[in-house]
Design a protein around this motif. Sequence first.
Motif, short mmCIF file in Angstrom:
data_model
loop_
_atom_site.label_atom_id
_atom_site.label_comp_id
_atom_site.label_asym_id
_atom_site.label_seq_id
_atom_site.Cartn_x
_atom_site.Cartn_y
_atom_site.Cartn_z
N LEU A 17 49.84 53.03 35.99
CA LEU A 17 49.99 52.58 37.37
C LEU A 17 48.74 51.85 37.85
O LEU A 17 48.83 50.80 38.51
CB LEU A 17 50.31 53.76 38.28
N VAL A 18 47.56 52.40 37.55
CA VAL A 18 46.31 51.73 37.94
C VAL A 18 46.21 50.37 37.25
O VAL A 18 45.82 49.37 37.87
CB VAL A 18 45.09 52.61 37.58
N TYR A 19 46.58 50.32 35.99
CA TYR A 19 46.55 49.07 35.23
C TYR A 19 47.46 48.02 35.86
O TYR A 19 47.08 46.86 36.04
CB TYR A 19 46.96 49.36 33.78
N LEU A 20 48.68 48.41 36.21
CA LEU A 20 49.62 47.46 36.82
C LEU A 20 49.13 47.01 38.19
O LEU A 20 49.32 45.85 38.57
CB LEU A 20 51.01 48.09 36.94
N TYR A 21 48.51 47.90 38.94
CA TYR A 21 47.96 47.50 40.23
C TYR A 21 46.87 46.44 40.04
O TYR A 21 46.83 45.44 40.74
CB TYR A 21 47.39 48.72 40.95
N LYS A 22 46.01 46.66 39.08
CA LYS A 22 44.89 45.73 38.86
C LYS A 22 45.38 44.36 38.41
O LYS A 22 44.91 43.33 38.91
CB LYS A 22 43.92 46.31 37.83
N ILE A 123 38.75 41.96 36.36
CA ILE A 123 39.36 40.70 35.97
C ILE A 123 39.12 39.68 37.07
O ILE A 123 38.52 39.98 38.10
CB ILE A 123 40.87 40.85 35.66
N ASP A 124 39.59 38.45 36.86
CA ASP A 124 39.36 37.40 37.85
C ASP A 124 39.86 37.79 39.24
O ASP A 124 39.29 37.38 40.24
CB ASP A 124 40.00 36.09 37.38
N VAL A 140 37.63 38.15 32.48
CA VAL A 140 37.41 39.59 32.31
C VAL A 140 35.90 39.84 32.31
O VAL A 140 35.13 39.03 31.76
CB VAL A 140 38.02 40.11 30.99
N VAL A 141 35.47 40.94 32.92
CA VAL A 141 34.06 41.33 32.93
C VAL A 141 33.94 42.80 32.60
O VAL A 141 34.67 43.63 33.15
CB VAL A 141 33.41 41.08 34.31
N ILE A 142 33.03 43.14 31.69
CA ILE A 142 32.72 44.54 31.44
C ILE A 142 31.23 44.75 31.67
O ILE A 142 30.43 43.81 31.53
CB ILE A 142 33.10 45.00 30.01
N LYS A 143 30.87 45.96 32.03
CA LYS A 143 29.48 46.28 32.35
C LYS A 143 28.85 47.03 31.20
O LYS A 143 29.37 48.04 30.73
CB LYS A 143 29.41 47.13 33.63
N LYS A 144 27.70 46.53 30.74
CA LYS A 144 26.91 47.20 29.72
C LYS A 144 25.60 47.66 30.35
O LYS A 144 25.27 47.27 31.47
CB LYS A 144 26.62 46.25 28.56
#
Length: 236
Positions: A17-22, A123-124, A140-144
Amino acid sequence: MGAYKRVDFSDRDKQILVYLYKHRYADFTALNIINPVSITLYKRLEKFIKFGYVKKIDSINIKIPVYAITGRGKHWLAQNMPVEFKKPVLSKIKTSSIYNFNHHLLIAKTGALLTSRNIDYEIDLTCKAQYPELKIIPDVVIKKDDGLIGFEIELEYKNVSKYAKKLSQLQTSRDIKKLIYLTSGNPETLKKKIMQIDRYEAGGTLEERLIRNQTKEKIEYIKFNEFIQDIDKYLS
């Protein structure tokens, strides 16, 4: 639709559900990455749809069904998750071209791979709210620990001026330590085009106009299929 029956959600249900919302919408292929047992996923989606948390959207121009969260699903998330859910839900797919639709699905597929690894990402559609100081908005952005990694999915190569603008944005976004172009074609072709760029004529300042070699060296070029097959290698 009448009164809704109470539904108990598993952690995997919440994740979907969180994935679909995003992502606003995704196809079965992407959802299957998060829930790799197809029969179980079908049952989950049937449950979501039956009780009004997810809907299936069809389009005249789009040949495959896609899934989107409903207002009830969003309300459930707002009541049960420790983050805000303010974005309106999707009523129908508004895409100007099949290219944009396919591009969105590849972003969703990338997001599903990250979700399946419990890796936080933006994501954008969500990046600006999380990182308002960024000049560049990657797909897409991920934090390192040492900064952000951005990903751009390229189905078609753009004209040089668009890449010059992207380089200028990368140069003035201090937190991006690396930008990875995921291409459907030959990555070396794109690399050659970008490495020849040394200025962005529309830049308002010298920093925005003159592109340094150090900026271009922050970019990697990878075939999308190779990235998918060995994603953990490229996330290190």
